[in-house]
Write an enzyme that holds these catalytic residues in place. Structure first.
Site, mmCIF file in Angstrom:
data_model
loop_
_atom_site.group_PDB
_atom_site.id
_atom_site.type_symbol
_atom_site.label_atom_id
_atom_site.label_comp_id
_atom_site.label_asym_id
_atom_site.label_seq_id
_atom_site.Cartn_x
_atom_site.Cartn_y
_atom_site.Cartn_z
ATOM 1 N N ASN A 9 0.581 -1.118 0.232
ATOM 2 C CA ASN A 9 -0.135 0.318 0.012
ATOM 3 C C ASN A 9 1.045 1.326 -0.233
ATOM 4 O O ASN A 9 1.569 1.730 1.399
ATOM 5 C CB ASN A 9 -0.970 -0.419 1.199
ATOM 6 C CG ASN A 9 -2.183 1.525 1.261
ATOM 7 O OD1 ASN A 9 -2.242 2.038 0.138
ATOM 8 N ND2 ASN A 9 -1.922 1.480 2.371
ATOM 9 N N TRP A 10 1.015 1.941 -1.231
ATOM 10 C CA TRP A 10 1.617 2.996 -1.377
ATOM 11 C C TRP A 10 1.404 4.780 -0.471
ATOM 12 O O TRP A 10 1.759 5.374 -0.460
ATOM 13 C CB TRP A 10 2.067 3.208 -2.379
ATOM 14 C CG TRP A 10 2.628 2.766 -3.567
ATOM 15 C CD1 TRP A 10 4.034 1.104 -3.089
ATOM 16 C CD2 TRP A 10 3.898 2.142 -5.066
ATOM 17 N NE1 TRP A 10 5.079 1.648 -3.589
ATOM 18 C CE2 TRP A 10 4.495 1.934 -4.994
ATOM 19 C CE3 TRP A 10 3.226 3.198 -5.691
ATOM 20 C CZ2 TRP A 10 5.408 1.827 -5.948
ATOM 21 C CZ3 TRP A 10 4.183 2.838 -7.029
ATOM 22 C CH2 TRP A 10 4.658 2.606 -7.099
ATOM 23 N N GLU A 101 -6.932 5.522 7.810
ATOM 24 C CA GLU A 101 -6.156 6.948 7.438
ATOM 25 C C GLU A 101 -7.729 8.063 7.057
ATOM 26 O O GLU A 101 -8.027 8.503 6.504
ATOM 27 C CB GLU A 101 -5.689 6.934 6.476
ATOM 28 C CG GLU A 101 -3.940 6.168 7.559
ATOM 29 C CD GLU A 101 -2.777 5.529 6.706
ATOM 30 O OE1 GLU A 101 -2.832 5.420 5.582
ATOM 31 O OE2 GLU A 101 -1.965 5.386 7.392
ATOM 32 N N GLU A 148 -6.125 -4.502 10.879
ATOM 33 C CA GLU A 148 -5.003 -3.747 10.730
ATOM 34 C C GLU A 148 -5.211 -2.352 12.060
ATOM 35 O O GLU A 148 -5.798 -1.782 12.297
ATOM 36 C CB GLU A 148 -4.586 -2.101 9.777
ATOM 37 C CG GLU A 148 -4.316 -3.030 8.664
ATOM 38 C CD GLU A 148 -4.589 -2.509 7.393
ATOM 39 O OE1 GLU A 148 -2.548 -2.268 7.602
ATOM 40 O OE2 GLU A 148 -4.679 -0.896 7.377
ATOM 41 N N SER A 185 3.180 -2.056 10.266
ATOM 42 C CA SER A 185 4.719 -1.991 10.345
ATOM 43 C C SER A 185 4.759 -3.754 10.531
ATOM 44 O O SER A 185 5.917 -3.939 11.181
ATOM 45 C CB SER A 185 4.953 -1.787 11.555
ATOM 46 O OG SER A 185 4.408 -0.849 11.939
ATOM 47 N N GLY A 206 3.174 -0.727 4.652
ATOM 48 C CA GLY A 206 2.546 0.399 3.649
ATOM 49 C C GLY A 206 4.415 0.568 3.491
ATOM 50 O O GLY A 206 4.214 0.704 2.431
ATOM 51 N N GLY A 207 4.879 0.886 3.992
ATOM 52 C CA GLY A 207 6.139 1.702 4.578
ATOM 53 C C GLY A 207 7.080 1.165 3.836
ATOM 54 O O GLY A 207 7.800 0.810 2.961
HETATM 55 P P1 PGA Z 1 2.433 0.558 7.627
HETATM 56 O O1 PGA Z 1 1.364 0.683 6.896
HETATM 57 O O2 PGA Z 1 2.965 -0.772 7.302
HETATM 58 O O3 PGA Z 1 3.311 1.344 7.015
HETATM 59 O O4 PGA Z 1 2.795 0.472 8.703
HETATM 60 C C1 PGA Z 1 0.144 -0.187 7.061
HETATM 61 C C2 PGA Z 1 -0.986 0.396 6.179
HETATM 62 O O5 PGA Z 1 -1.402 1.419 7.036
HETATM 63 O O6 PGA Z 1 -1.338 0.189 5.234
#
Ligand code: PGA
Length: 227
Positions: A9-10, A101, A148, A185, A206-207
């Protein structure tokens, strides 16, 4: 062998120039991987990057599905600024709905999320529906759920595999959804601890998906685990 999903997920990142760089580095980094069809890889990118990705991702050694990160709750029409399901389906097969988010920063309600699910389904998109805990509602017709926990997103503090496994087992008991993945994470270092937990069907990094080398290492570790 356990079937697994890795869905990157960018979020709201990457210009087209940066997408080209990412693809080049990702292609090089994954050139020697022994891909297995039991692993489904998806990349959920901003709308602006999907066309370029669709044209260039085919050159990779293995299939990478594309996903959007949001969808209009309405059919095509007078909804300035929205991108509808039919438009997404031309470029991607997946869509994330209900990311925390979007719930937090854009006031998305359960009702709006249900409308988005309806639109995604009628456009033929596969849905990754995000929930922050086991108590959250999961609409019908969702293909995959992503558990999540909000406190784990982007903080470097992931949930424990034991707790994530427990929450995901509960979600599977409460809903008809068969595939539930974990996000928050996830890194190349901890990915195997999650995918090896019996109830967890994959991860949503994500990251770690922003960096082509980290994303490729994450895939490599998962393939190695799958044997
Ligand atoms: P993260 O994000 O891996 O940067 O914690 C995950 C996400 O929100 O999809």
């Amino acid at each position: 062998m356990k079937s697994l999903v890795i869905a990157g997920n960018w979020k709201s990142n990457k210009t087209l120039h940066e997408v080209k760089d990412w693809l080049e580095q990702f292609r090089a980094a994954t050139a020697t991987l022994n891909y297995q069809p039991t692993l489904t890889i998806v990349l959920c990118a901003p709308f602006t990057a999907l066309d370029l990705l669709q044209r260039q991702i085919k050159d990779l050694k293995f299939p990478v599905g594309l996903g959007a990160q949001d969808i209009s709750p309405f059919a095509p029409g007078a909804y300035t600024g929205e991108v509808n399901g039919l438009q997404i389906k031309e470029l991607a097969d997946w869509v994330i709905i209900g990311h925390s988010e979007r719930r937090q920063n854009f006031g998305e309600t359960e009702e709006m999320l249900r409308q988005k699910v309806t639109q995604a389904k009628s456009a033929g998109l596969k849905i990754i529906y995000c929930v922050p805990d086991q108590a959250s509602a999961v609409p019908e017709n969702v293909d995959m759920v992503a558990y999540e926990p909000i406190w784990a997103i982007g903080t470097g503090k992931s949930d424990t595999p034991e707790n994530a496994n427990q929450v995901i087992s509960t979600i599977k008991q409460k809903t008809p959804v068969r595939r539930v993945i974990y996000g928050g994470s996830v890194t190349p270092e901890n990915v195997v601890s999650f995918v090896s937990a019996p109830a967890i069907d994959g991860v949503l990094p994500g990251g770690a998906s922003l960096d082509p080398l980290k994303f490729s290492n994450l895939i490599a570790s998962t393939l190695k685990f799958q044997g």
